[in-house]
Write a protein that holds these residues in place. Sequence first.
Motif, PDB file in Angstrom:
ATOM      1  N   GLN A  10      -9.867  10.260 -70.787  1.00  0.00           N
ATOM      2  CA  GLN A  10      -9.375  10.248 -69.413  1.00  0.00           C
ATOM      3  C   GLN A  10      -8.738  11.612 -69.188  1.00  0.00           C
ATOM      4  OE1 GLN A  10      -6.730   6.865 -69.483  1.00  0.00           O
ATOM      5  NE2 GLN A  10      -8.422   5.404 -69.440  1.00  0.00           N
ATOM      6  N   GLU A  11      -9.280  12.364 -68.240  1.00  0.00           N
ATOM      7  CA  GLU A  11      -8.843  13.746 -68.088  1.00  0.00           C
ATOM      8  C   GLU A  11      -8.325  14.014 -66.684  1.00  0.00           C
ATOM      9  OE1 GLU A  11     -10.418  17.965 -69.857  1.00  0.00           O
ATOM     10  OE2 GLU A  11     -11.885  16.443 -69.391  1.00  0.00           O
ATOM     11  N   THR A  12      -7.289  14.843 -66.621  1.00  0.00           N
ATOM     12  CA  THR A  12      -6.757  15.334 -65.352  1.00  0.00           C
ATOM     13  C   THR A  12      -6.887  16.857 -65.373  1.00  0.00           C
ATOM     14  OG1 THR A  12      -4.503  15.636 -66.184  1.00  0.00           O
ATOM     15  CG2 THR A  12      -5.061  13.451 -65.320  1.00  0.00           C
ATOM     16  N   GLU A  13      -6.438  17.481 -64.321  1.00  0.00           N
ATOM     17  CA  GLU A  13      -6.519  18.940 -64.247  1.00  0.00           C
ATOM     18  C   GLU A  13      -5.687  19.610 -65.353  1.00  0.00           C
ATOM     19  OE1 GLU A  13      -5.111  22.245 -61.055  1.00  0.00           O
ATOM     20  OE2 GLU A  13      -6.176  20.508 -60.228  1.00  0.00           O
ATOM     21  N   LYS A  14      -4.563  18.996 -65.714  1.00  0.00           N
ATOM     22  CA  LYS A  14      -3.641  19.617 -66.672  1.00  0.00           C
ATOM     23  C   LYS A  14      -3.735  19.062 -68.081  1.00  0.00           C
ATOM     24  CE  LYS A  14      -0.342  20.912 -63.156  1.00  0.00           C
ATOM     25  NZ  LYS A  14       1.044  20.921 -62.725  1.00  0.00           N
ATOM     26  N   GLY A  15      -4.503  18.006 -68.294  1.00  0.00           N
ATOM     27  CA  GLY A  15      -4.583  17.415 -69.626  1.00  0.00           C
ATOM     28  C   GLY A  15      -5.297  16.090 -69.590  1.00  0.00           C
ATOM     29  N   GLY A  16      -4.842  15.192 -70.439  1.00  0.00           N
ATOM     30  CA  GLY A  16      -5.466  13.883 -70.460  1.00  0.00           C
ATOM     31  C   GLY A  16      -5.135  13.125 -71.723  1.00  0.00           C
ATOM     32  N   ALA A  34      -3.939  24.057 -72.236  1.00  0.00           N
ATOM     33  CA  ALA A  34      -3.221  25.328 -72.154  1.00  0.00           C
ATOM     34  C   ALA A  34      -4.087  26.393 -71.479  1.00  0.00           C
ATOM     35  CB  ALA A  34      -2.806  25.796 -73.551  1.00  0.00           C
ATOM     36  N   SER A  35      -5.406  26.279 -71.647  1.00  0.00           N
ATOM     37  CA  SER A  35      -6.360  27.196 -71.033  1.00  0.00           C
ATOM     38  C   SER A  35      -7.725  26.508 -71.088  1.00  0.00           C
ATOM     39  CB  SER A  35      -6.397  28.525 -71.791  1.00  0.00           C
ATOM     40  OG  SER A  35      -7.152  28.393 -72.987  1.00  0.00           O
ATOM     41  N   PRO A  36      -8.754  27.106 -70.496  1.00  0.00           N
ATOM     42  CA  PRO A  36     -10.076  26.478 -70.580  1.00  0.00           C
ATOM     43  C   PRO A  36     -10.591  26.339 -72.023  1.00  0.00           C
ATOM     44  CG  PRO A  36     -10.042  28.092 -68.812  1.00  0.00           C
ATOM     45  CD  PRO A  36      -8.757  28.253 -69.571  1.00  0.00           C
ATOM     46  N   HIS A  37     -10.014  27.121 -72.932  1.00  0.00           N
ATOM     47  CA  HIS A  37     -10.500  27.121 -74.313  1.00  0.00           C
ATOM     48  C   HIS A  37      -9.467  26.629 -75.317  1.00  0.00           C
ATOM     49  CE1 HIS A  37     -14.017  29.168 -72.838  1.00  0.00           C
ATOM     50  NE2 HIS A  37     -13.236  30.043 -72.243  1.00  0.00           N
ATOM     51  N   LEU A  38      -8.405  25.969 -74.826  1.00  0.00           N
ATOM     52  CA  LEU A  38      -7.326  25.544 -75.724  1.00  0.00           C
ATOM     53  C   LEU A  38      -6.632  24.301 -75.186  1.00  0.00           C
ATOM     54  CD1 LEU A  38      -5.709  26.404 -78.296  1.00  0.00           C
ATOM     55  CD2 LEU A  38      -4.175  27.614 -76.756  1.00  0.00           C
ATOM     56  N   ILE A  39      -6.539  23.255 -76.037  1.00  0.00           N
ATOM     57  CA  ILE A  39      -5.738  22.083 -75.688  1.00  0.00           C
ATOM     58  C   ILE A  39      -4.625  21.935 -76.719  1.00  0.00           C
ATOM     59  CG2 ILE A  39      -7.666  20.886 -74.565  1.00  0.00           C
ATOM     60  CD1 ILE A  39      -7.619  18.895 -76.993  1.00  0.00           C
TER      61      ILE A  39
END
Length: 98
Positions: A10-16, A34-39
């Motif tokens: 389940q994903e949102t714009e800022k996380g999930g 944290a970025s398009p390439h980092l969670i």
Amino acid sequence: MAGQIKIDKQETEKGGRYVTVVSGQEAEMTFSRASPHLIIVDHTAVPDALRGQGVGQALALHAVEDARAGGWKIIPLCPFMRAQSLRHAEWADVIQQR
């Protein structure tokens, strides 16, 4: 049991979160982007009734496989995810230690 656990993302714009329901009990692993390439995996919650059944491990492995498929890295801020990442050297390609 870990191989039989169905996990949803389940994903949102800022996380999930990655979430599963086993025997009527919900377990989850939450993350922020944290970025398009980092969670950042920041929390894992597994009810006491499910402990020792591989549920947390299944969530962690799912996060790693999702990162590989999506081309991003994971910062394991959550103590459980950090411990799992240290036990699994084969995850080093997607784990970014702080």
